[in-house]
Design a protein around this motif. Structure first.
Motif, PDB file in Angstrom:
ATOM      1  N   GLN A 298      15.559   5.969   1.705  1.00 40.79           N
ATOM      2  CA  GLN A 298      15.911   7.106   0.849  1.00 40.79           C
ATOM      3  C   GLN A 298      14.715   7.748   0.159  1.00 40.79           C
ATOM      4  O   GLN A 298      14.748   8.944  -0.144  1.00 40.79           O
ATOM      5  N   LEU A 299      13.682   6.966  -0.150  1.00 37.04           N
ATOM      6  CA  LEU A 299      12.564   7.443  -0.955  1.00 37.04           C
ATOM      7  C   LEU A 299      11.248   7.266  -0.196  1.00 37.04           C
ATOM      8  O   LEU A 299      11.117   6.337   0.605  1.00 37.04           O
ATOM      9  N   PRO A 300      10.244   8.111  -0.474  1.00 36.55           N
ATOM     10  CA  PRO A 300       8.975   8.044   0.259  1.00 36.55           C
ATOM     11  C   PRO A 300       8.049   6.960  -0.293  1.00 36.55           C
ATOM     12  O   PRO A 300       6.995   7.223  -0.869  1.00 36.55           O
ATOM     13  N   VAL A 301       8.463   5.703  -0.095  1.00 36.78           N
ATOM     14  CA  VAL A 301       7.728   4.576  -0.672  1.00 36.78           C
ATOM     15  C   VAL A 301       6.936   3.778   0.360  1.00 36.78           C
ATOM     16  O   VAL A 301       6.252   2.812   0.012  1.00 36.78           O
ATOM     17  N   GLY A 302       7.042   4.140   1.631  1.00 38.86           N
ATOM     18  CA  GLY A 302       6.296   3.430   2.652  1.00 38.86           C
ATOM     19  C   GLY A 302       6.819   2.017   2.850  1.00 38.86           C
ATOM     20  O   GLY A 302       7.877   1.627   2.352  1.00 38.86           O
ATOM     21  N   ASP A 303       6.041   1.229   3.593  1.00 38.47           N
ATOM     22  CA  ASP A 303       6.471  -0.129   3.911  1.00 38.47           C
ATOM     23  C   ASP A 303       5.448  -1.177   3.482  1.00 38.47           C
ATOM     24  O   ASP A 303       5.442  -2.297   3.976  1.00 38.47           O
ATOM     25  N   GLY A 304       4.577  -0.808   2.521  1.00 37.64           N
ATOM     26  CA  GLY A 304       3.561  -1.737   2.054  1.00 37.64           C
ATOM     27  C   GLY A 304       4.084  -2.707   1.023  1.00 37.64           C
ATOM     28  O   GLY A 304       5.283  -2.711   0.681  1.00 37.64           O
ATOM     29  N   PRO A 305       3.211  -3.562   0.493  1.00 39.15           N
ATOM     30  CA  PRO A 305       3.614  -4.502  -0.565  1.00 39.15           C
ATOM     31  C   PRO A 305       4.184  -3.774  -1.768  1.00 39.15           C
ATOM     32  O   PRO A 305       3.808  -2.641  -2.071  1.00 39.15           O
ATOM     33  N   ILE A 306       5.081  -4.435  -2.454  1.00 36.07           N
ATOM     34  CA  ILE A 306       5.764  -3.838  -3.597  1.00 36.07           C
ATOM     35  C   ILE A 306       5.372  -4.544  -4.891  1.00 36.07           C
ATOM     36  O   ILE A 306       4.814  -5.644  -4.872  1.00 36.07           O
ATOM     37  N   GLY A 307       5.677  -3.909  -6.012  1.00 32.33           N
ATOM     38  CA  GLY A 307       5.584  -4.555  -7.309  1.00 32.33           C
ATOM     39  C   GLY A 307       6.959  -5.057  -7.722  1.00 32.33           C
ATOM     40  O   GLY A 307       7.983  -4.492  -7.324  1.00 32.33           O
ATOM     41  N   LEU A 308       6.981  -6.118  -8.528  1.00 22.74           N
ATOM     42  CA  LEU A 308       8.221  -6.693  -9.037  1.00 22.74           C
ATOM     43  C   LEU A 308       8.168  -6.767 -10.553  1.00 22.74           C
ATOM     44  O   LEU A 308       7.129  -7.120 -11.117  1.00 22.74           O
ATOM     45  N   LEU A 309       9.293  -6.467 -11.209  1.00 24.20           N
ATOM     46  CA  LEU A 309       9.393  -6.574 -12.665  1.00 24.20           C
ATOM     47  C   LEU A 309      10.796  -7.012 -13.020  1.00 24.20           C
ATOM     48  O   LEU A 309      11.769  -6.477 -12.489  1.00 24.20           O
ATOM     49  N   GLY A 310      10.912  -7.986 -13.920  1.00 21.69           N
ATOM     50  CA  GLY A 310      12.225  -8.389 -14.388  1.00 21.69           C
ATOM     51  C   GLY A 310      12.199  -8.759 -15.853  1.00 21.69           C
ATOM     52  O   GLY A 310      11.214  -9.317 -16.346  1.00 21.69           O
TER      53      GLY A 310
END
Length: 265
Positions: A110-122
C-alpha cells in the motif's frame, strides 16, 4: 506536515504518518500501549516523530481503537477478569506478533516503503510485541526502540491484584516473553534504545535497566515520566504532553541516526 493516513493492513488497523513529500522512504512500525495512549491514532499523536525521513506506521493492538467492541474497552477488561495472563497479556502480545508478517506485506503493497530493513517501536505491552519480532523472528531490522516496555511479562502480571496461579502452560507462556533472558539474541539483531520513565512502575523500571545492561542497549531515562504517555481516556489523538514530547525527540534522534547508517551501507 502530512495528515495521518488511516487504513487496514491484513485486517489490522493502522495510522500512518508520511515523510515530508510522502514519497519512497524506509519504514518504522509501532505498537501502542494499553495504557494511554491506547490506540494507533492516539500513539501516533503522542509520538509522531515529525521530520523523520521515514514512514511511521502505527498498528492497532487487538480489541483497541478501531477494533474495540461496541466502541469501548469493556471486552478487554472482561478478559483481564477471566485470566490476566493467558486471556489478556499473553494473548494480545501473541496475536499482534502473529498478525505482523501479513500486515507488513500489506503495508509494503500500500505504501512506498520498499523492502529493506525496518524500524520497530513499542510502548508498554506493544514493547513486548516489538521485542518479540526482534528476538523471535528473522525480519530484517535496522533499529528498534521500546518505551516503558513490558520486558519481563512476569513483572506486568505482578501489577495486577492477587497472586497469579501459574501452571506449566502459563509458566511457559510468561517465560517466552522474558526479553532479558533473550538479551544475547537481541544484541545480535539490531541497535536497541530502551526508553524508561524514572517514575514508571518499579518492576518495569528495573527490567528496563536490566535489558539495557544485558543487551548493551542505549538507555534513555525520562525524569518525571510515569507509565502512561497521555492523559485518560487515551483513545483519541490528543495534544502531546511535555513528557511525551521529550520521548518523541529522543526516538526521532535515535531513528534518524540509524536510518543514516542503514542507508550508507
Amino acid at each position: 506536515m502530512e495528515a495521518p493516513i488511516t487504513g487496514t493492513a491484513a485486517g489490522v488497523p493502522f495510522t500512518a504518518l508520511a515523510p515530508e513529500g510522502g514519497g519512497p522512504a524506509p519504514l518504522i512500525v509501532t505498537w501502542h500501549m494499553l495504557d494511554a495512549p491506547r490506540s494507533d491514532a492516539a500513539f501516533a499523536a503522542a509520538l509522531p516523530m515529525h521530520g523523520l525521513p521515514a514512514w511511521r506506521v502505527h498498528l492497532g493492538m487487538p480489541l483497541c481503537g478501531a477494533r474495540m467492541v461496541d466502541g469501548t474497552m469493556d471486552a478487554g477488561l472482561a478478559l483481564i477478569r477471566e485470566d490476566v495472563l493467558m486471556s489478556f497479556l499473553y494473548a494480545f502480545a501473541r496475536q499482534a506478533a502473529e498478525e505482523f508478517p501479513d500486515a507488513l506485506a500489506s503495508i509494503r503493497a500500500q505504501l512506498p516503503v520498499g523492502d529493506g530493513p525496518i524500524g520497530l517501536l513499542g510502548g508498554s505491552l506493544g514493547g513486548a510485541v516489538a521485542l518479540r519480532i526482534l528476538a523471535d523472528t528473522d525480519t530484517p531490522v535496522f533499529a528498534a526502540a521500546v518505551v516503558n516496555a513490558a520486558i519481563r511479562m512476569r513483572s506486568v502480571v505482578d501489577l495486577f491484584p492477587g497472586e497469579y496461579p501459574y501452571d506449566a502452560v502459563s509458566e511457559a507462556a510468561v517465560d517466552s516473553l522474558d526479553f532479558v533472558a533473550k538479551a544475547d539474541v537481541i544484541a545480535g539483531r539490531a541497535p536497541l534504545l530502551v526508553v524508561s520513565g524514572e517514575l514508571d512502575h518499579p518492576g518495569l523500571r528495573a527490567d528496563a535497566l536490566a535489558l539495557a545492561d544485558a543487551a548493551g542497549a542505549e538507555l534513555l531515562s525520562i525524569p518525571g515520566l510515569a507509565h502512561p504517555l497521555a492523559d485518560e481516556p487515551g483513545i483519541e489523538p490528543a495534544p502531546q504532553s511535555p513528557h511525551a514530547r521529550e520521548v518523541d525527540g529522543g526516538l526521532a534522534e535515535w531513528f534518524r541516526r540509524h536510518l543514516a547508517s542503514a542507508q550508507a551501507e
